[in-house]
Enzyme design. Sequence first.
Site, mmCIF file in Angstrom:
data_model
loop_
_atom_site.group_PDB
_atom_site.id
_atom_site.type_symbol
_atom_site.label_atom_id
_atom_site.label_comp_id
_atom_site.label_asym_id
_atom_site.label_seq_id
_atom_site.Cartn_x
_atom_site.Cartn_y
_atom_site.Cartn_z
ATOM 1 C CB SER A 32 37.783 33.837 51.951
ATOM 2 O OG SER A 32 36.924 32.932 51.275
ATOM 3 C CG HIS A 55 41.374 36.164 52.781
ATOM 4 N ND1 HIS A 55 40.612 37.272 53.077
ATOM 5 C CD2 HIS A 55 40.822 35.622 51.667
ATOM 6 C CE1 HIS A 55 39.636 37.391 52.197
ATOM 7 N NE2 HIS A 55 39.743 36.398 51.324
ATOM 8 C CE LYS A 114 40.283 39.351 49.471
ATOM 9 N NZ LYS A 114 40.511 39.430 48.025
#
Length: 402
Positions: A183, A211, A243
């Site tokens: 991240s 992610h 996300k």
Amino acid sequence: MSRIDIHERVQAQGRLRVAQGRQRRRRTVTRRDGVRVEVDGRWLTGFCSNDYLGLASQFEVGAALQDAAAREGAGAGASHLVCGHHALHEQLEREMADWLGVPRALLFGSGFAANLAVQQALLLEEDDVCVQDRLNHASLIDATRLAGCRLRRYPHLDAEGAMRQLRNATGGAAMLATDGVFSMDGDIAPLRALARVARDEQALLYVDDAHGIGVVGPQGRGSIAEAGLGVDEVPLHLATLGKALGGYGAVVAGDAGLIEHLAGTARPYLYTTALPPALAAASLAALKLARRDDWRRERLHELIELFRAGAGRLGLDLMASTTPIQPLLCGGEAAASAMSAAVEAAGFMVTAIRPPTVPEGRSRLRVTLSALHTPPQVQALLAAIAQARDRVPAADRHDTDR
């Protein structure tokens, strides 16, 4: 016996954060319009969101949320095993499992809770061990500590280091845990090498792909699919809804027997109210768009290439990353904060990331890109960053070696 006064401890820690330049403050967003946000009465172009595919404000996603809320109300009313498990939860789990190519998926209120659930439910004894990449997300590290097992960490992206740690941690069950996409650095774990290590050392490989989901791999199925691995090599992994899918919550996906065990024993699943059904409906709509709209990933990767090429021409100190997370090293904390403020004055919101979130001497601007950004916005950001860099004294941009 004299006790420590908690108020005095808090005040001392606060003074230390101020002295170190690590004081944090929340910024209140008044309104949001795609990648633009209104903060303190001023509109800024945001380059710090995790809404990589631009789905958080997409019309179909918002409409699904509103329609479900009108029918089902604002909340689930109870935990999943009481009466809170809704048909929309069930549908979302099935659709996520189908997209990710695994037998089952289990819905959680957050990725943090999901990571804790996996480790608490599977690492039960004091001599169990969880071996982790040194730069793993805080939720993975905290989960091991809360599970009460042993924590061993290996150098970033070092599969041989992971192997050594596993071989040195004899006895008990073993888990090898890693981020898929990191991240703060934006790089991708060497999953094929880690899968071989896990197989050879009889450890369960667990990947937090928060992610990676929606962004990398075929159809955006994440870093595991990108590496050509399946449930046999990675029995469990985390896919976030907050996300690239633009919503809230997470699923743990993988082996049916392990998922069934989590559903029946994981405390962060059993003892909390289920996610609102309306949020599940929104995530279902976002999931369908993420699977269908390859153009979002294509546009995103074009912007990544544009940003990196422009940064190279300007001599900006970018870290190696092919993902929407593009960290620009600043070195010192003062330099990162000053550059963030200068970029904001130019009309852009880019957060300064400082220790302890990142290692000492590795403070950075964490630029994140979205499919909603335009090439002119990216080029304008690059110019603002270069100007901010030139205004920061060289002494503040000290050596950034790890």
